[in-house]
Design a protein around this motif. Structure first.
Motif, PDB file in Angstrom:
ATOM      1  N   THR A   1      38.362  -8.085 -19.571  1.00  0.00           N
ATOM      2  CA  THR A   1      39.308  -7.050 -19.994  1.00  0.00           C
ATOM      3  C   THR A   1      40.739  -7.583 -19.982  1.00  0.00           C
ATOM      4  O   THR A   1      41.522  -7.336 -20.893  1.00  0.00           O
ATOM      5  CB  THR A   1      39.228  -5.809 -19.073  1.00  0.00           C
ATOM      6  OG1 THR A   1      37.864  -5.495 -18.840  1.00  0.00           O
ATOM      7  CG2 THR A   1      39.914  -4.624 -19.711  1.00  0.00           C
TER       8      THR A   1
ATOM      9  N   SER B   1      33.901   0.155 -18.542  1.00  0.00           N
ATOM     10  CA  SER B   1      34.171   0.064 -17.106  1.00  0.00           C
ATOM     11  C   SER B   1      33.080   0.738 -16.298  1.00  0.00           C
ATOM     12  O   SER B   1      32.508   1.733 -16.696  1.00  0.00           O
ATOM     13  CB  SER B   1      35.503   0.732 -16.788  1.00  0.00           C
ATOM     14  OG  SER B   1      35.713   0.773 -15.405  1.00  0.00           O
TER      15      SER B   1
ATOM     16  N   GLN C   1      37.509  -5.381 -24.970  1.00  0.00           N
ATOM     17  CA  GLN C   1      37.189  -4.011 -24.608  1.00  0.00           C
ATOM     18  C   GLN C   1      35.877  -4.021 -23.837  1.00  0.00           C
ATOM     19  O   GLN C   1      34.824  -4.341 -24.380  1.00  0.00           O
ATOM     20  CB  GLN C   1      37.034  -3.160 -25.868  1.00  0.00           C
ATOM     21  CG  GLN C   1      38.326  -3.078 -26.665  1.00  0.00           C
ATOM     22  CD  GLN C   1      38.682  -1.642 -26.997  1.00  0.00           C
ATOM     23  OE1 GLN C   1      37.842  -0.749 -26.947  1.00  0.00           O
ATOM     24  NE2 GLN C   1      39.940  -1.413 -27.310  1.00  0.00           N
ATOM     25  N   VAL C   2      35.961  -3.662 -22.589  1.00  0.00           N
ATOM     26  CA  VAL C   2      34.778  -3.699 -21.740  1.00  0.00           C
ATOM     27  C   VAL C   2      34.543  -2.308 -21.175  1.00  0.00           C
ATOM     28  O   VAL C   2      35.469  -1.643 -20.737  1.00  0.00           O
ATOM     29  CB  VAL C   2      34.972  -4.700 -20.583  1.00  0.00           C
ATOM     30  CG1 VAL C   2      33.774  -4.671 -19.635  1.00  0.00           C
ATOM     31  CG2 VAL C   2      35.214  -6.095 -21.126  1.00  0.00           C
TER      32      VAL C   2
ATOM     33  N   GLY D   1      41.538  -2.168 -16.386  1.00  0.00           N
ATOM     34  CA  GLY D   1      40.937  -1.524 -17.558  1.00  0.00           C
ATOM     35  C   GLY D   1      41.659  -0.227 -17.891  1.00  0.00           C
ATOM     36  O   GLY D   1      42.542   0.217 -17.149  1.00  0.00           O
TER      37      GLY D   1
ATOM     38  N   SER E   1      33.879  -8.471 -15.636  1.00  0.00           N
ATOM     39  CA  SER E   1      34.458  -7.346 -16.374  1.00  0.00           C
ATOM     40  C   SER E   1      35.980  -7.379 -16.316  1.00  0.00           C
ATOM     41  O   SER E   1      36.659  -7.182 -17.327  1.00  0.00           O
ATOM     42  CB  SER E   1      33.983  -6.006 -15.782  1.00  0.00           C
ATOM     43  OG  SER E   1      32.608  -5.816 -16.012  1.00  0.00           O
TER      44      SER E   1
END
Lengths: 273, 273, 273
Positions: free
Chosen positions: B134, B142, B139-140, B104, B130
């Motif tokens: 990503t 974090s 768009q995750v 990320g 996650s």
């Protein structure tokens, strides 16, 4: 309600918040403690991340809810990361815990680093009696990373260190927590004589203090982490006195703790400083 | 025999081959997972070696039967070793697994390295929801190294990643394995809600996928490793819900697994991709 | 009293001294073994410190009662520390143990370092059959860090290595200890077939030999450490054959050992060299 009962209520509240918020805790720690501290943090309710390289230290500390720095087996890269993360934590008002493992003249490299890190105002400094006494300016005969002194004998010496941090925590047969907030020292009893026979318990305790700092004031956080450990150690010892099984049961109770157990087993005492 | 039963037969065969061949598995992994992953690999039937320095990486990957690369707590030297070993694995057609821990924008250093490592065509990419989301370009938000997403919600996103690898494995409450070979996604159920409370289980699972890759096709290997973990987690949880003891029982069953238990407890489901 | 009984008396005396003196043992070891070896040393009665950086190596070795060097997962900084600490140990007549993990042509970097470290005259060299045979100049097919040979087949080859060290210890189904002092080889039986299924037991055994070297002659120290492990492994296996629980029970008995158990379970045999 007396003052001790009020503190125990605050510990329960801190524990509850830890379960609810599951704060992200950055740990820069040693090779002996890495797995154990991560397991303690997860079991206790928080989310650990052992980000210890200088290239990601700044951005990660920015999003972390708390930071734990432990000088057990430092590498050059970790030393750089400690510097960056402590500085970032100070700037972003992120609580952070300093564990000056092995502080003393024999281990000069780390001790010089600890002296530097003090400038970034750790929220809490925790260590065993030898480390805290030496850090407070006394000449203590070193025996590696284990303590040669009693926690009860050194807590008054540690008062000087309150110019650097909100709380000073000294672990030993009884633990002592000096706090600027209350201008007092709080004694925490519990645990078991087997606990120092398991490596990295002190390091994991430092990480847990950081986790609680994300959800409570420094004093309550330090007190909650020590109480969490003391109760888990006491209950584990009631179950078994065999060392390997004791350590397994200790992790059981780090995870199994709840408000009832805290109310029933917390054993703290407020002393004049 | 239906398709699911056939897959389970293949898992049994892979497990049997693992016991017979005891393949040598090179792991470049993090400080939290090193001991745990080595214990899982030994218990499961393979021979682990945590060779993670750049000076021995090339020659060692040449003799290894499989390679596991995990980005948990990278050092500069490990980063160099990852580069060399992944490149060597590609050249020698040695299967290798990539575990992009913490991928990320916050952890840029490792994420850049992961992007580079993709060029060496990992056999399998595995991560939590996650990380995989990503890596697939989403768009995750974090939260360190723990997942903020559900595995069931992201597996369709992961399809894009099949251009880099034979299989994509996403671990979570249920695990999902995307496979180029069958053009399908396979759901693996089992485990226990306590498993994410033990650190490095994901990392150890990545290493175990690599071990199985030495004795089976990528799809069967990934499926076998996930099933191995899911059954051990399920049986451990049936024995105890106390966290420390759960982890001990989990290692018991990683070692104790056998064809009968696989036949009895494997819980997989083939879905359209 | 026959010679074997005399040796067992000496082992009891060494164990008693270990409890009394709790010697400080410096370990430069690998990422897999760090936690496990520290726990074994603490449980057995000594005080471990994993000081493995080049900046503190010299001053720390000066105060350590013994030193253990293990080449499992070396870093550049650790390599420098090994050099400095071994040299310091030789100069200060501090006993030290060399564990040449993975010695062989495939892992050249560490093997070259091992060759250099031999110049500092380790007190004891310990390893598995493959490592010791290769170190003695034989061509052995490597399989990473696990042995491909039997300890019983290689001990006569190891005689050559007595020009470098006081004792050579080879671990396997039976352990064999070659000693300059007695011009003999001593066979130690016990343990369990599960022991090689737990990672880092050999590494921890090397650290324990170092601990005993602080309180006994090299031969008795090596013998005492192997006997300590063999009895703990045997008793743990009598309690459980499940791997996770076996490892917990093993740590129980490392800590629980006492003179009666040593007298009752020590199984050693003196052979001609």
């Amino acid at each position: 309600m007396d003052q001790t009962s009020t503190l125990i209520e605050h510990i329960v509240e801190a524990w509850t918040q830890l379960q609810t918020q599951q704060p992200l805790v950055q740990c820069i720690t040693n090779s002996v403690a890495a797995n154990y501290a991560a397991n303690v943090l997860l079991a206790a309710g928080s989310s650990p991340a052992m980000i210890d390289n200088p290239f990601e230290a700044e951005s990660f500390t920015t999003i972390a809810a708390a930071l734990s720095i432990n000088l057990g087996t430092p590498t050059n890269e970790q030393m750089q990361a400690m510097h960056i993360s402590a500085q970032t934590a100070q700037r972003t008002h992120t609580p952070w815990v300093l564990d000056p493992v092995g502080y003393g003249t024999i281990l000069k490299w780390r001790s010089d680093m600890v002296d530097e890190l003090l400038h970034y105002n750790p929220t809490v400094i925790r260590g065993n009696a030898s480390e805290i006494s030496t850090l407070a300016g006394n000449q203590v005969e070193s025996k590696g990373v284990d303590s040669t002194l009693n926690s009860a004998d050194v807590y008054s010496q540690a008062k000087l260190l309150l110019e650097h941090a909100e709380c000073i925590a000294i672990s030993g047969e009884s633990d002592f927590i000096l706090t600027k907030e209350f201008d007092a020292v709080i004694q925490v009893n519990g645990g078991s004589y087997l606990q120092p026979k398991v490596t990295a318990t002190g390091c994991a305790l430092g990480a847990l203090i950081a986790a609680y700092c994300a959800v409570a004031t420094p004093t309550i956080a330090t007190l909650a982490a020590h109480t969490h450990f003391a109760i888990a150690g006491k209950l584990a010892f009631e179950q078994t006195q065999m060392l390997g099984h004791f350590n397994v049961a200790f992790m059981d109770y780090i995870h199994y703790l709840n408000p009832d157990l805290i109310q029933q087993y917390a054993d703290i005492k407020i002393l004049k400083l």
